[in-house]
Scaffold this motif. Sequence first.
Motif, PDB file in Angstrom:
ATOM      1  N   ARG A 120      27.122  34.239   9.509  1.00 18.00           N
ATOM      2  CA  ARG A 120      25.933  33.957   8.701  1.00 18.00           C
ATOM      3  C   ARG A 120      25.753  32.468   8.443  1.00 18.00           C
ATOM      4  N   SER A 121      26.809  31.810   7.933  1.00 20.82           N
ATOM      5  CA  SER A 121      26.660  30.429   7.455  1.00 20.82           C
ATOM      6  C   SER A 121      26.535  29.411   8.573  1.00 20.82           C
TER       7      SER A 121
ATOM      8  N   GLU B  49      23.573  31.960  11.970  1.00 26.06           N
ATOM      9  CA  GLU B  49      22.237  32.375  11.539  1.00 26.06           C
ATOM     10  C   GLU B  49      21.517  31.289  10.750  1.00 26.06           C
ATOM     11  N   ARG B  50      22.232  30.520   9.964  1.00 18.75           N
ATOM     12  CA  ARG B  50      21.574  29.454   9.190  1.00 18.75           C
ATOM     13  C   ARG B  50      21.126  28.282  10.051  1.00 18.75           C
ATOM     14  N   THR B  51      21.580  28.226  11.296  1.00 17.87           N
ATOM     15  CA  THR B  51      21.097  27.180  12.203  1.00 17.87           C
ATOM     16  C   THR B  51      20.005  27.705  13.128  1.00 17.87           C
TER      17      THR B  51
ATOM     18  N   ARG C 190      26.239  21.911  13.372  1.00 17.72           N
ATOM     19  CA  ARG C 190      24.918  22.061  14.003  1.00 17.72           C
ATOM     20  C   ARG C 190      24.939  21.590  15.454  1.00 17.72           C
TER      21      ARG C 190
END
Length: 133
Positions: free
Chosen positions: A71-72, A75-77, A43
């Motif tokens: 994605r992991s 995009e997830r952040t 992050r």
Amino acid sequence: MLADHFPDLVDDNSIFSAARTWEGTRFCVDSRLPPAQRLHILRALVAGYIEFGLQHRVDRIIGLMQTGILRSVWERTGVTLERLGSVQKVGAHTRVQAAAISINQAQRERVSAVTGLTRVLERPKLRLVQNAG
């Protein structure tokens, strides 16, 4: 690396000559670290990409990564990605795709909302030196 080795993975190669486009393909975190520590580092790296870009007037950062990482990690952040070409298979199992991250305040705010991180890069402390002459 993307322009030199994988230009066929990008639909519009004019992106390679854009002055304020940087590449950030290398993105690694030690897999031996505990999961919570890895997540925090990932992050912070994502937030750092955007902060650095804002500080240095970068319009976008492009890169080539495995689709699962796009994605992991990104995009997830909270990052909104622009896909630059289709997904390609490299080797027996790895699927990769070129993507761009627009560097702007809205992107920074989305990442901050997801990660809770507001500032990860330290600005260097300037020391004034008085001329003795």
